[in-house]
Enzyme design. Sequence first.
Site, PDB file in Angstrom:
ATOM      1  CG  ASN A  48     -73.016  -7.858 -89.828  1.00 43.58           C
ATOM      2  OD1 ASN A  48     -74.165  -7.225 -89.701  1.00 43.58           O
ATOM      3  ND2 ASN A  48     -72.353  -8.477 -90.888  1.00 43.58           N
ATOM      4  CB  ILE A  49     -69.246  -5.600 -84.956  1.00 35.93           C
ATOM      5  CG1 ILE A  49     -70.666  -5.262 -84.409  1.00 35.93           C
ATOM      6  CG2 ILE A  49     -68.171  -4.578 -84.634  1.00 35.93           C
ATOM      7  CD1 ILE A  49     -71.246  -3.949 -84.911  1.00 35.93           C
ATOM      8  CD  GLU A  61     -77.596 -14.073 -86.615  1.00 30.36           C
ATOM      9  OE1 GLU A  61     -77.888 -14.475 -87.774  1.00 30.36           O
ATOM     10  OE2 GLU A  61     -76.312 -13.555 -86.729  1.00 30.36           O
ATOM     11  CB  CYS A  92     -73.112 -18.638 -89.295  1.00 29.94           C
ATOM     12  SG  CYS A  92     -72.792 -17.946 -87.636  1.00 29.94           S
ATOM     13  CB  CYS A  95     -75.336 -17.434 -84.809  1.00 38.16           C
ATOM     14  SG  CYS A  95     -74.433 -15.790 -85.141  1.00 38.16           S
TER      15      CYS A  95
END
Length: 146
Positions: A48-49, A61, A92, A95
């Site tokens: 994650n970014i 993801e 989530c 995603c």
Amino acid sequence: MADIITSNRDRLLQAAAEAKTFAYVPYSKFRVGAALLTEDGEIIKGANIENASYGGTICAERTAFVKAVSEGKRKFAALAVTTDVASPIAPCGMCRQVIREFCSLDMPILLAASSYMEKEDGIRDTTLGEILPFSFGPEDLERDRG
């Protein structure tokens, strides 16, 4: 298909853990790593970014899927996701919908707790269909409209 997943399970989980180390999370401090297994056995990692605008944040993801699809990969066998949380956490909703775009409802998803190697119940085996029931997918756009 089950053979490729079984033979790559440990490698896939390890790749998700490795991907987590590259997470950029200065705001939430919530690291997530994902590893996507292609049908030909390649593993694509994603982390994650986060972004100061929050809306520009991309989950691990989706990072993995964007990397894979942008390199021409469109057939996937499994996905593994891990966090720093002591119990397995599912992707989530956004995603899940991106996963649905490219994967069958029976595709295996491995949800791994932070200490999955030390805990008997550290990995939850599930499928896309289980985490996204009554889903909307590309084939639904082909339905007759009345």
